[in-house]
Design a protein around this motif. Structure first.
Motif, PDB file in Angstrom:
ATOM      1  N   GLY A  24     -18.656   9.102 -51.821  1.00  0.00           N
ATOM      2  CA  GLY A  24     -17.934   8.168 -50.969  1.00  0.00           C
ATOM      3  C   GLY A  24     -16.533   8.674 -50.665  1.00  0.00           C
ATOM      4  N   GLN A  25     -15.953   8.155 -49.608  1.00  0.00           N
ATOM      5  CA  GLN A  25     -14.651   8.615 -49.142  1.00  0.00           C
ATOM      6  C   GLN A  25     -13.724   7.430 -48.918  1.00  0.00           C
ATOM      7  N   LEU A  26     -12.515   7.510 -49.473  1.00  0.00           N
ATOM      8  CA  LEU A  26     -11.518   6.481 -49.251  1.00  0.00           C
ATOM      9  C   LEU A  26     -10.868   6.686 -47.884  1.00  0.00           C
ATOM     10  N   ILE A  27     -10.685   5.606 -47.159  1.00  0.00           N
ATOM     11  CA  ILE A  27     -10.045   5.672 -45.847  1.00  0.00           C
ATOM     12  C   ILE A  27      -8.659   5.057 -45.967  1.00  0.00           C
ATOM     13  N   VAL A  28      -7.648   5.873 -45.753  1.00  0.00           N
ATOM     14  CA  VAL A  28      -6.257   5.425 -45.883  1.00  0.00           C
ATOM     15  C   VAL A  28      -5.498   5.786 -44.602  1.00  0.00           C
ATOM     16  N   VAL A  29      -4.443   5.041 -44.337  1.00  0.00           N
ATOM     17  CA  VAL A  29      -3.590   5.295 -43.177  1.00  0.00           C
ATOM     18  C   VAL A  29      -2.135   5.234 -43.621  1.00  0.00           C
ATOM     19  N   PRO A  30      -1.240   5.985 -42.973  1.00  0.00           N
ATOM     20  CA  PRO A  30       0.177   5.909 -43.309  1.00  0.00           C
ATOM     21  C   PRO A  30       0.743   4.528 -42.981  1.00  0.00           C
ATOM     22  N   ILE A  31       1.636   4.052 -43.838  1.00  0.00           N
ATOM     23  CA  ILE A  31       2.307   2.782 -43.587  1.00  0.00           C
ATOM     24  C   ILE A  31       3.376   2.991 -42.528  1.00  0.00           C
ATOM     25  N   SER A  32       3.418   2.138 -41.533  1.00  0.00           N
ATOM     26  CA  SER A  32       4.366   2.256 -40.439  1.00  0.00           C
ATOM     27  C   SER A  32       5.795   2.223 -40.967  1.00  0.00           C
ATOM     28  N   GLY A  33       6.582   3.225 -40.546  1.00  0.00           N
ATOM     29  CA  GLY A  33       7.984   3.288 -40.945  1.00  0.00           C
ATOM     30  C   GLY A  33       8.220   3.973 -42.266  1.00  0.00           C
ATOM     31  N   SER A  34       7.171   4.470 -42.919  1.00  0.00           N
ATOM     32  CA  SER A  34       7.339   5.125 -44.224  1.00  0.00           C
ATOM     33  C   SER A  34       7.833   6.557 -44.093  1.00  0.00           C
ATOM     34  N   ALA A  35       7.656   7.141 -42.893  1.00  0.00           N
ATOM     35  CA  ALA A  35       8.088   8.519 -42.693  1.00  0.00           C
ATOM     36  C   ALA A  35       9.591   8.556 -42.435  1.00  0.00           C
ATOM     37  N   THR A  36      10.330   9.133 -43.328  1.00  0.00           N
ATOM     38  CA  THR A  36      11.778   9.250 -43.186  1.00  0.00           C
ATOM     39  C   THR A  36      12.188  10.698 -43.376  1.00  0.00           C
ATOM     40  N   THR A  37      13.430  10.993 -43.060  1.00  0.00           N
ATOM     41  CA  THR A  37      13.939  12.355 -43.177  1.00  0.00           C
ATOM     42  C   THR A  37      13.895  12.812 -44.625  1.00  0.00           C
ATOM     43  N   GLY A  38      13.387  14.003 -44.838  1.00  0.00           N
ATOM     44  CA  GLY A  38      13.324  14.566 -46.181  1.00  0.00           C
ATOM     45  C   GLY A  38      12.051  14.238 -46.928  1.00  0.00           C
ATOM     46  N   ILE A  39      11.171  13.422 -46.343  1.00  0.00           N
ATOM     47  CA  ILE A  39       9.910  13.070 -47.001  1.00  0.00           C
ATOM     48  C   ILE A  39       8.769  13.780 -46.281  1.00  0.00           C
ATOM     49  N   SER A  40       7.989  14.529 -47.024  1.00  0.00           N
ATOM     50  CA  SER A  40       6.882  15.271 -46.427  1.00  0.00           C
ATOM     51  C   SER A  40       5.760  14.323 -46.047  1.00  0.00           C
ATOM     52  N   HIS A  41       4.827  14.875 -45.279  1.00  0.00           N
ATOM     53  CA  HIS A  41       3.670  14.073 -44.855  1.00  0.00           C
ATOM     54  C   HIS A  41       2.838  13.636 -46.048  1.00  0.00           C
ATOM     55  N   LEU A  69      -1.681   3.336 -46.948  1.00  0.00           N
ATOM     56  CA  LEU A  69      -2.352   2.066 -47.185  1.00  0.00           C
ATOM     57  C   LEU A  69      -3.857   2.302 -47.280  1.00  0.00           C
ATOM     58  N   LEU A  70      -4.477   1.795 -48.337  1.00  0.00           N
ATOM     59  CA  LEU A  70      -5.915   1.902 -48.511  1.00  0.00           C
ATOM     60  C   LEU A  70      -6.601   0.849 -47.654  1.00  0.00           C
ATOM     61  N   LEU A  71      -7.467   1.318 -46.746  1.00  0.00           N
ATOM     62  CA  LEU A  71      -8.192   0.398 -45.869  1.00  0.00           C
ATOM     63  C   LEU A  71      -9.573   0.066 -46.411  1.00  0.00           C
TER      64      LEU A  71
END
Length: 229
Positions: free
Chosen positions: A109-126, A132-134
């Motif tokens: 099985g595979q977990l499906i996750v998406v980035p939380i809106s606004g979580s990407a800030t300067t200095g933080i890698s992808h 967020l776990l969907l």
């Protein structure tokens, strides 16, 4: 190998065929299925379109007999069935007139996750972004059995379920949200092997068939064939 039609078991409570405008295809992504369709179905919210039928149990019919749509296209269903998967990853046996069949899980099985809106800030890698776990995606393949053989077919089914993490005193448990799941059923395309392509090219050479697709002027082609212009 595909199942034989006479092996099929009719589906009870099935919804009629799906009708889409000519040229339209229903091709949602995993995230779209979970966010816009399954979550809305579970929480009794309006769906974007009434395009996914409900079926009593997708594990109770041969895949070729599931309703709605063209067998050459991917078909989608809402169902509360879980298939009663055993310890070997197999569902219960579906009995037909001349053969039987069952679904078998592929992988864990595979977990499906998406980035939380606004979580990407300067200095933080992808990779360090909050996600967020969907839900969970399970892949199953259909096997057809007879008295003497068991054949792996091209039928594939994806089962999508909403899940949530429930921490306990000792570990973290994953629980399904709601009773509904959404299923995608389709036939995997046949792949032509390299050896088959080589044999095909050799046959073309024996028959003096030119496989070069380079475009040439019509006059040159007609001269080779000695066709008067």
């Amino acid at each position: 190998m595909e199942e034989q039609k006479e092996c099929a078991k009719p589906t009870e409570g099935a919804v009629g065929s799906l009708n889409l405008p000519i040229g339209f295809r229903f091709r949602p992504t995993d995230e779209e299925l979970l966010i816009h369709y399954l979550s809305r179905k579970i929480f009794s919210m309006p769906l974007p379109a009434l395009i996914i039928p409900e079926i009593l149990d997708v594990f109770d019919s041969f895949p070729s007999d599931l309703p709605a749509g063209d067998l050459r296209e991917k078909r989608y269903f809402f169902s509360k069935a879980n298939g009663d998967i055993n310890s070997k990853g197999c569902s219960r046996l579906i009995s037909g007139k001349d053969c039987s069949g069952y679904w078998k899980a592929v992988g864990q099985g595979q977990l499906i996750v998406v980035p939380i809106s606004g979580s990407a800030t300067t200095g933080i890698s992808h990779q360090q972004q909050q996600r967020l776990l969907l839900g969970m995606k399970k892949v199953l393949r259909f096997y057809q059995t007879t008295r003497s053989d068991c054949l792996r077919t091209r039928w594939i089914m994806h089962q999508y379920s909403l899940v949530t993490i429930s921490p306990s005193d000792q570990n973290v448990n994953m629980m399904q949200v709601g009773d509904w799941s959404v299923f995608r059923v389709y036939q995997k395309k046949l792949l032509i092997s390299k050896n088959l392509r080589t044999k095909s090219n050799g046959f073309a050479e024996q028959c003096n068939i030119k496989t070069n697709t380079r475009k040439r002027p019509l006059n040159e082609v007609l001269k080779e064939k000695e066709v008067p212009i």
